[in-house]
Motif scaffolding. Structure first.
Motif, PDB file in Angstrom:
ATOM      1  N   LEU A 101      37.678  85.055  48.975  1.00  0.00           N
ATOM      2  CA  LEU A 101      38.805  85.870  48.540  1.00  0.00           C
ATOM      3  C   LEU A 101      39.147  86.972  49.533  1.00  0.00           C
ATOM      4  CD1 LEU A 101      38.072  86.213  44.722  1.00  0.00           C
ATOM      5  CD2 LEU A 101      39.626  84.634  45.882  1.00  0.00           C
ATOM      6  N   ALA A 102      38.135  87.592  50.148  1.00  0.00           N
ATOM      7  CA  ALA A 102      38.421  88.687  51.084  1.00  0.00           C
ATOM      8  C   ALA A 102      39.236  88.192  52.269  1.00  0.00           C
ATOM      9  CB  ALA A 102      37.122  89.328  51.551  1.00  0.00           C
ATOM     10  N   LEU A 103      38.865  87.038  52.807  1.00  0.00           N
ATOM     11  CA  LEU A 103      39.591  86.489  53.952  1.00  0.00           C
ATOM     12  C   LEU A 103      40.978  86.023  53.535  1.00  0.00           C
ATOM     13  CD1 LEU A 103      39.471  85.709  56.945  1.00  0.00           C
ATOM     14  CD2 LEU A 103      38.473  83.508  56.253  1.00  0.00           C
ATOM     15  N   ARG A 104      41.080  85.327  52.416  1.00  0.00           N
ATOM     16  CA  ARG A 104      42.399  84.913  51.926  1.00  0.00           C
ATOM     17  C   ARG A 104      43.303  86.113  51.712  1.00  0.00           C
ATOM     18  NH1 ARG A 104      41.330  81.376  46.750  1.00  0.00           N
ATOM     19  NH2 ARG A 104      43.503  82.005  46.381  1.00  0.00           N
ATOM     20  N   HIS A 138      35.962  78.730  62.629  1.00  0.00           N
ATOM     21  CA  HIS A 138      37.215  77.984  62.694  1.00  0.00           C
ATOM     22  C   HIS A 138      37.537  77.346  61.345  1.00  0.00           C
ATOM     23  CE1 HIS A 138      36.439  77.337  67.272  1.00  0.00           C
ATOM     24  NE2 HIS A 138      37.078  78.486  67.054  1.00  0.00           N
ATOM     25  N   VAL A 139      36.513  76.756  60.744  1.00  0.00           N
ATOM     26  CA  VAL A 139      36.713  76.091  59.447  1.00  0.00           C
ATOM     27  C   VAL A 139      37.169  77.105  58.400  1.00  0.00           C
ATOM     28  CG1 VAL A 139      35.576  74.816  57.596  1.00  0.00           C
ATOM     29  CG2 VAL A 139      35.061  74.267  59.982  1.00  0.00           C
ATOM     30  N   ALA A 140      36.491  78.248  58.341  1.00  0.00           N
ATOM     31  CA  ALA A 140      36.806  79.256  57.334  1.00  0.00           C
ATOM     32  C   ALA A 140      38.214  79.808  57.514  1.00  0.00           C
ATOM     33  CB  ALA A 140      35.786  80.394  57.395  1.00  0.00           C
ATOM     34  N   ASP A 147      45.466  78.207  52.621  1.00  0.00           N
ATOM     35  CA  ASP A 147      45.531  78.702  51.246  1.00  0.00           C
ATOM     36  C   ASP A 147      46.373  79.970  51.137  1.00  0.00           C
ATOM     37  OD1 ASP A 147      43.920  76.625  50.390  1.00  0.00           O
ATOM     38  OD2 ASP A 147      42.066  77.786  50.531  1.00  0.00           O
ATOM     39  N   ALA A 148      46.223  80.860  52.108  1.00  0.00           N
ATOM     40  CA  ALA A 148      46.930  82.146  52.049  1.00  0.00           C
ATOM     41  C   ALA A 148      48.436  81.987  52.187  1.00  0.00           C
ATOM     42  CB  ALA A 148      46.411  83.080  53.144  1.00  0.00           C
TER      43      ALA A 148
END
Length: 247
Positions: A101-104, A138-140, A147-148
């Motif tokens: 969630l933090a990255l998104r 890279h994957v993350a 998604d974002a």
């Protein structure tokens, strides 16, 4: 015996004005798609960069506290070569970026700030073409960016962004993934190739730590080689390939 038909790549859409490129590290875009970005900025389109980290864990011989600022400086210089003046860093920790969630939220906020029609990211799959293992960063970042692009348009996801003055942006029409093993579209790399080589060369500290080969020879060989491989699927024209997801 009949030769197998090679599926041809389609030209990338051109009916857009603003793009946002979101990747994990300095140099990700220069290895992936800067020849296309040079062509787009030449055409008057706006492109901004957002990097999840400063690449501070990327050079074994240089401690992160010194490496991060150096790689940030190299990234800003590299972006300028291809006509990009806006480069932002989200300050996630290099090497251990976590999908979640933090990255998104951070990427959705960037999309709301820049309001792009096209979002660009890097290969989000486990491998590079089934041959080499991809890095977790890279994957993350690739997955979170896909998604974002939807999160940015939904006011009920991350409502705190609206409270911060970042109104929802549902204007992302495509997400283009560079370095994909399943490309669908491409951009002629020829007009932007020389600047792409110079752009990658701005990451000199990283390249010199990576290889003993002459940096210019290394950069030119890598970028022209990839573009020429793609030409087989783009009417013989050296190209930058993308997997394009419409929204």
């Amino acid at each position: 015996m009949t030769e197998p038909t090679i599926t041809q790549l389609q030209p990338m859409p051109e009916d857009w004005q603003r793009a946002l490129a979101v990747v994990a590290h300095p140099d990700d875009l220069e290895y992936g798609c800067s020849a296309a970005i040079a062509a787009w900025t030449d055409a008057g389109r706006e492109v901004a960069y957002v990097l999840a980290s400063r690449g501070e864990a990327g050079i074994d011989t240089l401690e992160p506290a010194k490496c991060g600022p150096l790689r940030e400086q190299e990234q800003r210089a590299s972006a300028a070569v291809v006509g990009v003046s806006t480069v932002e860093f989200l300050d996630h920790k290099d090497g251990v970026i976590e999908y979640g969630l933090a990255l998104r939220r951070d990427i959705a906020a960037a999309i709301r700030r820049h309001r792009p029609e096209l979002v660009i990211t890097l290969n989000h799959r486990d491998t590079w073409g089934g041959v080499a293992w991809n890095t977790p960063d890279h994957v993350a970042v690739g997955r979170a960016t896909l998604d974002a692009a939807g999160d940015a348009g939904n006011r009920w996801i991350f409502p705190e962004l609206t409270e911060q003055g970042l109104e929802p942006w549902n204007g992302v029409r495509w997400v283009a993934v560079a370095g994909s093993s399943s490309p669908t579209h491409a951009v002629d790399a020829t007009p932007g190739m020389e600047r792409a080589v110079r752009s990658l060369l701005e990451h000199r500290a990283y390249i010199e730590a990576l290889t003993t080969e002459d940096p210019e020879t290394y950069a030119r060989t890598f970028l022209t080689g990839v573009a020429e491989q793609t030409a087989e699927r783009f009417g013989g024209t050296p190209a930058v390939a993308f997997e394009l997801f419409s929204r």
